[in-house]
Design a protein around this motif. Structure first.
Motif, PDB file in Angstrom:
ATOM      1  N   GLU A   1      -6.038  -6.831  -2.953  1.00  0.00           N
ATOM      2  CA  GLU A   1      -5.932  -7.077  -4.225  1.00  0.00           C
ATOM      3  C   GLU A   1      -6.506  -5.726  -5.118  1.00  0.00           C
ATOM      4  O   GLU A   1      -6.250  -5.095  -5.735  1.00  0.00           O
TER       5      GLU A   1
ATOM      6  N   PRO B   1       0.862  -1.177   0.243  1.00  0.00           N
ATOM      7  CA  PRO B   1       0.025   0.101   0.118  1.00  0.00           C
ATOM      8  C   PRO B   1       0.722   1.308  -0.093  1.00  0.00           C
ATOM      9  O   PRO B   1       0.378   2.235  -0.680  1.00  0.00           O
TER      10      PRO B   1
ATOM     11  N   PRO C   1      -2.706  -2.369 -10.816  1.00  0.00           N
ATOM     12  CA  PRO C   1      -3.992  -1.774 -11.110  1.00  0.00           C
ATOM     13  C   PRO C   1      -3.642  -0.482 -11.980  1.00  0.00           C
ATOM     14  O   PRO C   1      -4.328  -0.038 -12.667  1.00  0.00           O
ATOM     15  N   ILE C   2      -2.368   0.166 -11.640  1.00  0.00           N
ATOM     16  CA  ILE C   2      -2.207   1.348 -12.088  1.00  0.00           C
ATOM     17  C   ILE C   2      -0.833   1.260 -12.937  1.00  0.00           C
ATOM     18  O   ILE C   2       0.057   0.689 -12.511  1.00  0.00           O
TER      19      ILE C   2
ATOM     20  N   LEU D   1       2.101   1.881  -3.398  1.00  0.00           N
ATOM     21  CA  LEU D   1       0.923   2.176  -4.249  1.00  0.00           C
ATOM     22  C   LEU D   1       0.481   3.731  -3.997  1.00  0.00           C
ATOM     23  O   LEU D   1       0.234   4.296  -5.302  1.00  0.00           O
TER      24      LEU D   1
ATOM     25  N   LEU E   1      -8.073  -2.991  -3.376  1.00  0.00           N
ATOM     26  CA  LEU E   1      -7.613  -1.907  -2.498  1.00  0.00           C
ATOM     27  C   LEU E   1      -8.268  -0.586  -3.157  1.00  0.00           C
ATOM     28  O   LEU E   1      -9.103   0.277  -2.927  1.00  0.00           O
ATOM     29  N   LEU E   2      -7.300  -0.398  -4.451  1.00  0.00           N
ATOM     30  CA  LEU E   2      -7.555   1.009  -5.017  1.00  0.00           C
ATOM     31  C   LEU E   2      -8.822   1.032  -5.534  1.00  0.00           C
ATOM     32  O   LEU E   2      -9.604   2.088  -5.299  1.00  0.00           O
TER      33      LEU E   2
ATOM     34  N   LEU F   1       0.863   6.651  -6.752  1.00  0.00           N
ATOM     35  CA  LEU F   1      -0.500   7.309  -7.089  1.00  0.00           C
ATOM     36  C   LEU F   1      -0.467   9.103  -6.323  1.00  0.00           C
ATOM     37  O   LEU F   1      -1.492   9.589  -6.545  1.00  0.00           O
TER      38      LEU F   1
END
Lengths: 508, 182
Positions: B152, A9, A75-76, A12, B154-155, A16
């Motif tokens: 997985e 996190p 995811p990004i 991440l 979270l975002l 972000l």
């Protein structure tokens, strides 16, 4: 530097950073906006704070661009394409907020939340530019769209605004359903929402021709087609663009389109390179239909906002040509085009704001008659912006190079798109019919005696106009520097060999 | 779910199933929207009971909280805001053909259900017997849902909250009484 591990996190959050800054700032500003009763002064204060927040986010993005971090699959994405797209998006955000401050004051709208909604929409767009997972793509589209639906109807005294906002909302919801259904089918076919995983599973499991995947991709293309107003999914655009307040129209025409195209390009290049053959004719068909219809119908418009709406549809067609080229070069051509288009569109709408009156009457092209005689600088600026939208050499500045790079990308693609390039050039010639008619009206027609002189240009509108015109001219002189950056922003596309397509009739 | 269902288990399973089906039939045949909504609550509760019996306790609770609670309250709000609570004023908009078409679709779904139950499901789509119960015994009912949600995805989870916030702000801005509309 080690690549960021997006499963942790804290890392991440680093990846972000700019997005978090924007969202957190927007939430604080939301509290402030709701704290006091609506008034012109209050919306101005919140507007200036929003402007500062957008600029700060822009600086953060640029510093991230130079930091050259990379990240693990997640995811990004953390790449230059994302940061360059963010620069274009935040430029549009700054312009939109600046123009909204002036336009709200002119129309006596005291809603300070309008700036916060622009910031939320921009946060959604930045997510779209970054998204490497279909779920994030969907959430980014929704965050962007929901905020823009509300912005389109922010002037509650305007019946046309309410009509446009409702149309936008209903058709946008419809488009979202297509997009989501397409994503669900793609997930059903491949078992993953991650773009990289989708690409590798399509390759491993030989899914390129699977009906589930083809239908899913087609539905997603329709959903995105609505968002970027590609023909035949463009019906909503003229009414919505005409009814919304001018700064929001510019924001929808330029920035929403930029974000949607950034996501479209990334999804198509990273998730479906192996299904290239299946989707390329569809994209090419959309591009042809969009270029032809947008430019042809644009010729018939007398209301300048509707004219720019069709111009915006036509530009979506030109951008689809870059998408159909589908090479790494196409990514940088697309980004440069979006930058030039953002500058020209916001400049043109700044001129429209100056020419708008207090009442709800739309601005007609004939209202610009003889503008050279009363407001020479305004006429000169508008002339340059029109030439840039047209893609005229030298005087059109960046607009010319934007079209040039798209043409180059189309012709130098692994499968040269000659037919698309020819149609692009021909429809550009057609578009001269309406862009040059604006220039002609301003410089050559006499001003009617009863035409009231346009009011004084508010400070921020003047600044937006000045920045956009100067940037267009400077970029027209030194495009290479910026293209170097945009080239660094090229997506890592999986190389694929494809057969060239021949000219296709536009889809009905 | 026990490996060999006891009589007690079977009895209650069919009881809740029948209650759900009967309430669903009553739900679609009511003329008053309010009483129809109330019957829908009964359907939701019966389904929640079925979920619990199938070792999906968490989904059962969510079914009650979200569907029977939040969504039904919103339904009732809309019915009352639009003042649809008086059945006498409501013309029956559904014609005969409409009813026949709906009946045909319903029959089609029943046929599909029977085929699915009778035919053998392909191996990749079935879980081993007692799998759900083992999962619950090993990790509890909530952890398998919470894990992916907060690791997985979270975002996506966090972005959803921003999307909802933006939607609320937009709705309030558009719905608020205008300052000049006194």
């Amino acid at each position: 530097m080690r690549p960021l591990d997006l499963a942790v996190p804290a890392q991440l959050m680093t990846a972000l950073g700019p997005d978090l800054l924007l969202v957190a700032g927007a939430m604080l500003l939301l509290v402030w906006a709701a704290w006091r009763p609506p008034s012109t002064a209050h919306q101005r204060h919140v507007g200036f704070a929003s402007l500062a927040l957008a600029l700060a986010t822009g600086l953060y993005v640029i510093s991230s661009l130079y930091a050259q971090r990379t990240a693990t699959e997640g995811p990004i994405a953390v790449d230059n394409f994302r940061w360059m797209a963010d620069v274009v998006i935040l430029l549009g955000t700054v312009f939109a907020i600046a123009l909204t401050i002036d336009d709200n004051a002119r129309q006596d709208i005291g809603t300070a939340e309008s700036h916060v909604l622009i910031l939320f929409a921009s946060a959604g767009m930045m997510l779209l530019a970054a998204a490497q997972d279909l779920m994030i793509v969907f959430l980014g589209v929704e965050l962007m769209s929901l905020s823009v639906y509300a912005l389109a109807g922010i002037n509650r005294r305007s019946a046309r605004g309410a009509e446009g906002a409702l149309k936008y909302f209903l058709l946008g919801a419809f488009a979202t359903a297509f997009l989501l259904y397409g994503m669900a089918l793609v997930y059903g076919a491949t078992g993953s929402t991650n773009l990289g995983d989708i690409a590798s599973r399509i390759g491993e499991l030989r899914l390129a021709g699977s009906p589930l995947l083809v239908i899913g991709v087609a539905l997603m293309l329709i959903g995105f087609g609505f968002k970027v107003a590609a023909v035949p999914f463009h019906m909503w655009a003229p009414d919505v663009y005409d009814g919304a307040p001018s700064p929001i129209t510019a924001y929808m025409a330029a920035t929403v389109k930029a974000a949607a195209f950034a996501a479209l390009l990334r999804v198509w290049m990273e998730a479906f390179p192996a299904a290239f053959d299946a989707w390329r004719p569809a994209v090419a068909g959309l591009a042809v239909a969009t270029m032809i219809v947008g430019n042809a119908v644009g010729l018939a418009q007398r209301n300048i906002k509707r004219m720019l709406a069709y111009s915006s549809i036509a530009h979506a067609g030109f951008l689809l040509v870059a998408l159909a080229a589908g090479s790494g070069q196409a990514g940088s051509a697309l980004l440069f085009y979006l930058l030039a288009y953002t500058l020209a569109t916001f400049g043109a709408f700044a001129v429209i704001i100056v020419l708008s009156r207090q009442d709800d009457r739309p601005v007609m092209i004939d209202d610009l008659a003889g503008l050279w005689g009363v407001r020479p600088w305004l006429a000169l600026g508008m002339g340059i912006l029109m030439l840039s939208l047209l893609g005229f050499p030298v005087f059109g500045g960046a607009g010319f190079f934007a079209k040039w790079y798209v043409l180059q990308a189309a012709l130098q693609a692994p499968a040269p798109q000659v037919a698309l390039a020819v149609i692009l050039v021909l429809t550009t010639v057609v578009s001269a019919g309406y862009y040059l008619s604006v220039v002609m009206v301003m410089f050559m027609k006499p001003r009617p005696d009863d035409a009231p002189a346009p009011g004084p240009t508010p400070g921020l509108t003047r600044a937006v106009l000045l920045v956009s015109v100067l940037a267009i001219l400077v970029l027209g002189l030194v495009p290479d520097q910026l293209v170097g950056l945009a080239r660094a922003g090229a997506l890592r596309a999986t190389p694929v060999t494809v057969a060239p397509i021949t000219a296709r009739a536009p889809r009905p | 779910m026990p490996d060999v269902p006891s009589l007690f288990y079977t009895f209650h399973f069919y009881l809740f199933g029948l209650v759900a089906m009967a309430s669903a039939v009553v739900f679609v045949t009511r003329r008053s929207p309010v009483s129809a909504a109330m019957w829908l609550v009964v359907v939701m509760f019966s389904l929640a009971a079925l979920y619990v019996m199938l070792d999906a306790q968490f989904i059962g609770v969510i079914q009650v909280l979200v569907y029977a609670g939040a969504i039904m309250v919103v339904f009732l709000f809309v019915i009352m805001l639009l003042n649809l609570g008086h059945p006498a004023e409501l013309a029956d908009a559904r014609g005969l053909w409409w009813k026949l078409a709906a009946g045909a679709v319903g029959l089609g779904l029943v046929a599909e259900l029977f085929t699915l139950v009778r035919g053998a499901t392909a191996a990749p789509y079935t879980l081993p017997a007692g799998y759900a119960a083992q999962q619950v015994a090993a990790e509890g009912a909530i952890a398998p849902v919470a894990g992916p949600l907060f690791h997985e995805y979270l975002l996506a989870f966090e972005v959803t909250s921003v999307v909802l916030l933006a939607a609320i702000v937009g709705a309030v801005v558009l719905g608020k009484r205008r300052a000049d509309a006194r």
